[in-house]
Design an enzyme around this catalytic site. Structure first.
Site, short mmCIF file in Angstrom:
data_model
loop_
_atom_site.label_atom_id
_atom_site.label_comp_id
_atom_site.label_asym_id
_atom_site.label_seq_id
_atom_site.Cartn_x
_atom_site.Cartn_y
_atom_site.Cartn_z
N GLU A 164 1.25 -3.05 -0.44
CA GLU A 164 -0.37 -2.53 -0.76
C GLU A 164 -0.52 -3.77 -1.84
O GLU A 164 -0.12 -3.17 -3.44
CB GLU A 164 0.37 -1.07 -1.78
CG GLU A 164 1.22 -0.67 -0.24
CD GLU A 164 1.38 0.64 -0.79
OE1 GLU A 164 1.61 0.97 -2.21
OE2 GLU A 164 2.06 1.86 -0.38
N GLU A 351 4.14 2.95 6.19
CA GLU A 351 5.07 4.05 5.51
C GLU A 351 3.98 4.77 6.09
O GLU A 351 2.85 4.64 6.15
CB GLU A 351 5.16 3.75 4.32
CG GLU A 351 5.83 2.79 3.83
CD GLU A 351 5.79 1.92 1.80
OE1 GLU A 351 5.08 3.01 0.97
OE2 GLU A 351 5.35 0.97 1.41
O1 IFM Z 1 7.16 4.91 -2.81
C1 IFM Z 1 6.19 3.92 -3.01
C2 IFM Z 1 6.12 2.25 -1.91
O2 IFM Z 1 6.82 1.87 -3.14
C3 IFM Z 1 4.71 1.91 -2.13
N1 IFM Z 1 3.97 3.30 -1.41
C4 IFM Z 1 4.12 4.58 -1.64
C5 IFM Z 1 5.18 4.50 -1.84
C6 IFM Z 1 5.28 6.40 -2.09
O3 IFM Z 1 4.66 6.78 -3.30
#
Ligand code: IFM
Length: 442
Positions: A164, A351
């Site tokens: 990200e 994710e």
């Molecule tokens: O916890 C975070 C992660 O580190 C990166 N993506 C989003 C998740 C939830 O906010």
């Protein structure tokens, strides 16, 4: 029961600073999150990742839990300051040894490792000389990547360069909600460029090391829709899409920044650090794209907003307990869009998940029906996309364990495994048991 393509990876994901703890152990250096979490008012309740889930000391127990759930893959990140405590220079062998034990433990349990090289824990000593706003950081990152690749060359199934970069750049340097806490559009754009350059150099380093696994990058992509069909709302939506999605997708897959956004930003910030020649490095071919999906935004024009001339409408139900709208259709839009627009690159959902107010009942169980429903609905979308020919090869639930949720500290539980942060006891939530059944039914 939902069906997925042959070989589909069912995984869970974590990140080093969010779970490891052992902040001062075995020579680990300080990261920007060690610093940021100590600034009063920055993190909910003044929490830090000093202890977190104490995963560093509970590695075997946690790996056994992965086996218990039955996942075929585990996505974790390597802490740069454990391996280069000063960001560069001498390697700390003990740091590498921990990740060697981790990947060996996964192999013994037949779980495929997906390794993220940067999940936000920049060594503080690099921040002291400008962090990601300094072009040099991209080259230091490539050195770190080369050291990890040399040591774990054949042990990793998928290498993710960055997690990200939008968050590192814009939440960390424009919004100031994340480390290092800057609030400048120019800093955010310079950081974004150097992160992308670091990504490209990391790909070169991994290819040069001849690693056996696939190489990719993880972006958090948002589904954006206009509040109305008015020209102003459509243009504002294009700018939010330009910032959150296209600013990263286009350099990586097309070798150029989106022209509309370059014109927009050039009126608001100095873009000279964004060297044109870097784009050839940034656009190095990848084996996959990791998609993190959480957000769908409804956007309207907002002339008073200096940065993008846009505003996001207040989220409407259904919402997670973190106030995030639950919109599985947004994941479908993103998977179909990326697959259609960017060379049909293989995709992994690296994710996806939700925070809810989980608690232990007097009987000692943690029941999270909202998360079960959330996962079920998002998995259904992935299964449908796959059956329609979208090349999506895996899904990693965020997260394996409840953990340190950055600015929200320990107040947001995303895990499918509950962690009692007083005792560090782990309890499988009903979502983990649901996941076990889904995987077993394949
Ligand atoms: O916890 C975070 C992660 O580190 C990166 N993506 C989003 C998740 C939830 O906010």
């Amino acid at each position: 029961m939902m069906k997925f393509p042959e070989g589909f990876l069912f995984g869970v994901a974590t990140a080093a600073y969010q779970i490891e703890g052992a902040a001062d152990e075995d020579g680990r250096g300080r990261s920007i999150w060690d610093t940021f979490s100590r600034i009063p008012g920055k993190i909910h309740h003044g929490d830090t990742g000093d202890i977190a889930c104490d995963h560093y000391h509970r590695l075997d127990e946690d790996l056994d839990l992965l086996t218990d759930i039955g996942v075929g893959a585990y996505r974790f990140s390597v802490a740069w300051p454990r391996i280069f405590p000063e960001g560069c220079g001498a390697v700390n062998q003990k740091g590498l040894d921990f990740y060697k034990r981790l990947v060996d433990g996964l192999r013994e349990r037949s779980i495929k490792p997906m390794l993220t090289l940067y999940h936000w824990d920049l060594p503080q000593m690099l921040q002291d000389v400008g962090g990601w706003t300094n072009r040099d950081t991209a080259f230091r990152f490539a050195e770190f990547v080369a050291a990890v690749a040399e040591n774990l060359q054949d042990d990793v199934a998928q290498w993710v360069t960055l997690n990200e970069p939008w968050c590192s750049a814009f939440v960390g340097h424009l919004e100031g909600r994340h480390a290092p806490g800057e609030e400048s559009l120019a800093a955010a754009l310079h950081a974004a460029h150097h992160l992308l350059l670091g990504h490209g150099l990391a790909v070169q380093a991994l290819r040069a090391a001849n690693v056996s696994g696939e190489i990719g990058l993880t972006l958090n992509l948002s589904d954006v829709t206009p509040a109305t069909e008015s020209a102003a709302d459509l243009a504002a939506t294009a700018r939010i899409d330009g910032n959150e999605n296209r600013w990263f997708l286009e350099p990586v897959f097309r070798g150029s920044y989106p022209k509309d956004m370059v014109d927009w930003y050039a009126k608001r910030a100095d873009l000279s650090p964004l060297h044109e020649a870097d784009l050839a490095i940034i656009a190095a071919p990848l084996d996959f794209l990791g998609v993190n999906y959480y957000e769908q935004h409804v956007v309207r024009a907002e002339p008073s907003d200096q940065i993008h001339g846009a505003a996001k409408l207040a989220p409407t139900p259904p919402l997670t307990d973190a106030g995030v709208p639950i919109r599985p259709a947004g994941l479908e839009h993103i998977l179909r869009r990326v697959s259609a627009q960017y060379r049909r690159i293989p995709l992994y959902v690296t994710e996806n998940g939700a925070a809810f107010h989980d608690y232990i009942t007097p009987e000692g169980v943690v029941d999270d029906p909202e998360r079960v429903s959330y996962l079920e609905r998002h998995f259904a979308v992935v299964a449908e996309c796959a059956s329609d020919g979208v090349d999506v090869r895996g899904y990693f639930a965020w997260s394996f364990l409840d953990n340190f949720e950055w600015a929200e500290g320990y107040s947001r539980r995303f895990g499918i495994v509950f962690v009692d942060f007083g005792t560090e006891q782990r309890i499988l939530k009903s979502s983990a048991r649901w996941y076990r059944q889904l995987i077993a039914a394949q």
